[in-house]
Design a protein around this motif. Structure first.
Motif, PDB file in Angstrom:
ATOM      1  N   GLN A  87       0.840  -1.187   0.000  1.00 29.75           N
ATOM      2  CA  GLN A  87       0.000   0.000   0.000  1.00 29.75           C
ATOM      3  C   GLN A  87       0.875   1.235   0.000  1.00 29.75           C
ATOM      4  O   GLN A  87       1.927   1.269   0.587  1.00 29.75           O
ATOM      5  N   GLY A 100      15.571  19.806 -11.109  1.00 25.03           N
ATOM      6  CA  GLY A 100      15.057  20.656 -10.071  1.00 25.03           C
ATOM      7  C   GLY A 100      13.828  21.451 -10.462  1.00 25.03           C
ATOM      8  O   GLY A 100      13.492  22.419  -9.814  1.00 25.03           O
ATOM      9  N   MET A 101      13.191  21.033 -11.501  1.00 18.84           N
ATOM     10  CA  MET A 101      11.976  21.721 -11.892  1.00 18.84           C
ATOM     11  C   MET A 101      10.781  21.007 -11.291  1.00 18.84           C
ATOM     12  O   MET A 101      10.564  19.826 -11.544  1.00 18.84           O
ATOM     13  N   PHE A 102      10.057  21.721 -10.514  1.00 23.56           N
ATOM     14  CA  PHE A 102       8.880  21.125  -9.919  1.00 23.56           C
ATOM     15  C   PHE A 102       7.666  21.455 -10.762  1.00 23.56           C
ATOM     16  O   PHE A 102       7.466  22.591 -11.174  1.00 23.56           O
ATOM     17  N   ASN A 105       3.022  22.574  -7.205  1.00 24.21           N
ATOM     18  CA  ASN A 105       3.430  23.371  -6.069  1.00 24.21           C
ATOM     19  C   ASN A 105       4.165  22.569  -5.016  1.00 24.21           C
ATOM     20  O   ASN A 105       4.951  23.096  -4.253  1.00 24.21           O
ATOM     21  N   HIS A 107       6.492  19.872  -3.041  1.00 24.80           N
ATOM     22  CA  HIS A 107       7.762  19.173  -3.075  1.00 24.80           C
ATOM     23  C   HIS A 107       7.594  17.721  -2.688  1.00 24.80           C
ATOM     24  O   HIS A 107       8.512  16.933  -2.836  1.00 24.80           O
ATOM     25  N   PHE A 115       2.491   5.434   7.604  1.00 22.73           N
ATOM     26  CA  PHE A 115       2.184   5.838   8.970  1.00 22.73           C
ATOM     27  C   PHE A 115       2.809   4.846   9.927  1.00 22.73           C
ATOM     28  O   PHE A 115       2.308   3.746  10.126  1.00 22.73           O
ATOM     29  N   THR A 116       3.923   5.211  10.473  1.00 29.94           N
ATOM     30  CA  THR A 116       4.598   4.310  11.402  1.00 29.94           C
ATOM     31  C   THR A 116       4.772   5.012  12.725  1.00 29.94           C
ATOM     32  O   THR A 116       4.761   6.234  12.807  1.00 29.94           O
ATOM     33  N   GLU A 117       4.916   4.215  13.727  1.00 29.88           N
ATOM     34  CA  GLU A 117       5.138   4.810  15.030  1.00 29.88           C
ATOM     35  C   GLU A 117       6.599   5.178  15.152  1.00 29.88           C
ATOM     36  O   GLU A 117       7.488   4.395  15.010  1.00 29.88           O
ATOM     37  N   GLU A 118       6.777   6.418  15.378  1.00 24.38           N
ATOM     38  CA  GLU A 118       8.101   6.992  15.485  1.00 24.38           C
ATOM     39  C   GLU A 118       7.948   8.073  16.518  1.00 24.38           C
ATOM     40  O   GLU A 118       6.852   8.492  16.819  1.00 24.38           O
ATOM     41  N   GLU A 121       5.355   9.290  21.738  1.00 21.99           N
ATOM     42  CA  GLU A 121       4.726  10.574  22.006  1.00 21.99           C
ATOM     43  C   GLU A 121       4.762  10.981  23.464  1.00 21.99           C
ATOM     44  O   GLU A 121       4.552  12.127  23.783  1.00 21.99           O
ATOM     45  N   PHE A 159      21.985  17.096  -0.835  1.00 23.05           N
ATOM     46  CA  PHE A 159      21.193  18.314  -0.685  1.00 23.05           C
ATOM     47  C   PHE A 159      21.345  19.214  -1.895  1.00 23.05           C
ATOM     48  O   PHE A 159      20.381  19.850  -2.345  1.00 23.05           O
ATOM     49  N   PRO A 163      17.131  19.105  -2.559  1.00 20.80           N
ATOM     50  CA  PRO A 163      16.876  19.435  -1.150  1.00 20.80           C
ATOM     51  C   PRO A 163      15.572  18.866  -0.625  1.00 20.80           C
ATOM     52  O   PRO A 163      15.302  18.991   0.571  1.00 20.80           O
ATOM     53  N   TYR A 164      14.801  18.273  -1.492  1.00 21.69           N
ATOM     54  CA  TYR A 164      13.540  17.669  -1.051  1.00 21.69           C
ATOM     55  C   TYR A 164      13.498  16.195  -1.440  1.00 21.69           C
ATOM     56  O   TYR A 164      12.676  15.807  -2.278  1.00 21.69           O
TER      57      TYR A 164
ATOM     58  N   ARG B 125       7.911  29.147 -11.177  1.00 21.92           N
ATOM     59  CA  ARG B 125       8.656  27.975 -10.727  1.00 21.92           C
ATOM     60  C   ARG B 125      10.128  28.302 -10.624  1.00 21.92           C
ATOM     61  O   ARG B 125      10.616  29.306 -11.094  1.00 21.92           O
ATOM     62  N   TYR B 126      10.821  27.366 -10.022  1.00 22.01           N
ATOM     63  CA  TYR B 126      12.219  27.594  -9.749  1.00 22.01           C
ATOM     64  C   TYR B 126      13.056  26.796 -10.734  1.00 22.01           C
ATOM     65  O   TYR B 126      12.683  25.717 -11.159  1.00 22.01           O
ATOM     66  N   THR B 127      14.185  27.356 -11.027  1.00 24.76           N
ATOM     67  CA  THR B 127      15.040  26.700 -11.998  1.00 24.76           C
ATOM     68  C   THR B 127      16.373  26.300 -11.419  1.00 24.76           C
ATOM     69  O   THR B 127      16.886  25.237 -11.718  1.00 24.76           O
ATOM     70  N   ILE B 132      15.201  26.448  -5.563  1.00 26.36           N
ATOM     71  CA  ILE B 132      14.270  25.365  -5.262  1.00 26.36           C
ATOM     72  C   ILE B 132      13.641  25.600  -3.909  1.00 26.36           C
ATOM     73  O   ILE B 132      12.447  25.414  -3.714  1.00 26.36           O
ATOM     74  N   LYS B 198      -0.770   9.772  18.924  1.00 28.75           N
ATOM     75  CA  LYS B 198      -0.366   9.522  20.298  1.00 28.75           C
ATOM     76  C   LYS B 198      -0.799   8.137  20.745  1.00 28.75           C
ATOM     77  O   LYS B 198      -0.038   7.409  21.357  1.00 28.75           O
ATOM     78  N   GLN B 200      -1.919   5.424  18.782  1.00 29.59           N
ATOM     79  CA  GLN B 200      -2.218   4.604  17.626  1.00 29.59           C
ATOM     80  C   GLN B 200      -2.149   3.134  17.961  1.00 29.59           C
ATOM     81  O   GLN B 200      -2.465   2.293  17.136  1.00 29.59           O
TER      82      GLN B 200
END
Lengths: 208, 208
Positions: A87, A100-102, A105, A107, A115-118, A121, A159, A163-164, B125-127, B132, B198, B200
DNA sequence: TTATAATTTAATTGG
DNA sequence: CCAATTAAATTATT
């Protein structure tokens, strides 16, 4: 220590899908001297990080709070995938091209971490209004990792390229640097914030 | 700062229908000391929030980006109703969550907010790599509200009573806290996510 | 002290 | 609605 076995399994699983996915952009020297696949292996242990034992450096932990024996901390990334993870993985998303062109909107492209427990809490440092837990003695210690130069250099390299990084890329980075994927994510967040702040200052500094 | 005059009118309209609608459950102390109706008024300005000017705190904005003079920010909630609001009222529906369970969405009750223009963008957009990461000069500034303790306490109180307030209730909450209704909705969404995360481990964290 | 890892929370995006 | 992620701000550690 936020060792998350379930997340490790997911990381391992998603790393097995590498072939279907764009690979990390690596430094040019890699293509000249080394096989690409070798760089998708962890850093060689021949150069052991000074203070890093596993994927995460624990500066002063292993207190009495440390209960879980952390089975196979060094090999969790190579652990056999035991979860189908059928899934939430859509390999061909390609919202992003390497230049690097998105396209839109966001990233947040490609595979997302499920969804994992990290971040258990119950260890909030702040006295939140609804957290009426008076027992501050149970408060977990603030753990701060410190990454060595090899790791930092690699992160900075990535990076520059992106960066994303999405979850898939973060898993690859995690696998190489032995830094857990959540720490990789935090590193990129902090790095972006720093970059943003630096640019913001440079924007207004020219008229001084 | 998503000041939406049209939405404010809708809020005002629906607030005028209060008599036909269940009222907020308020803390017990309210019933002892105060008239219920007085609590449906905004927080008294006698205790001005430190940094909050209107319904939204702008930490370091009001730069050149701020163009709209925001007419009547403090009184928009009491503005005259001018729209009939005869659309988007659906009572019940089922909805699916990614965990694979179908949940009876008993939370989505009552009046729903019609679609409003959450507009914006069309941003270039960013280039280059440096672009970015959006900076304040390129992008509309990310505005982060910060609610004071009075507001937060009230929101938490309402969350305890009903973590899924419908549009009507959110309007009431908005009217009291001076937080715009969309922000109230976002606050509850984030709060539910936090609550969900919290605990889960419990069987069904979707049931509050 | 600065640099940076970690945490919290409002906002955004896409489904 | 939800999940995931982001920016912003703050806290804490080295």
């Amino acid at each position: 220590m936020d060792h998350d076995v379930e997340l490790d399994q997911i990381v391992s699983t998603i790393l097995s899908l590498e072939e279907d996915y764009p690979v990390l952009v690596l430094p040019q020297s890699v293509y000249e001297n080394t096989m690409l696949s070798s760089f998708l292996q962890p850093f060689p242990s021949s150069q052991p990080p000074e203070k890093i034992q596993g994927p995460l450096l624990c500066t002063e932990v292993e207190e009495q709070i440390q209960v879980v024996p952390s089975p196979g901390l060094e090999t969790t990334h190579e652990a056999e995938a035991s979860k189908p993870l059928d899934q939430g993985i859509l390999a061909e998303e390609m919202h992003h091209n390497p230049q690097g062109m998105f396209l839109n909107n966001t990233h947040s492209k490609g595979v997302k971490r499920p969804f994992t427990e990290e971040e258990e809490e119950g260890c909030s440092r702040y006295t939140s209004i609804d957290d009426i837990i008076p027992t501050s003695s149970l408060k977990k210690k603030y753990q701060r990792a410190q990454y060595n130069e090899e790791q930092t250099t690699f992160l900075l390299d990535q990076f520059q390229e992106d960066p994303y990084p999405d979850f898939m890329k973060r898993c690859q980075i995690s696998n190489i640097t032995r830094i857990s994927e959540p720490r990789v994510q935090v590193w990129f967040q902090n790095r972006r914030a720093r970059h943003r702040k630096k640019n913001q200052n440079s924007d207004n500094s020219y008229d001084f």
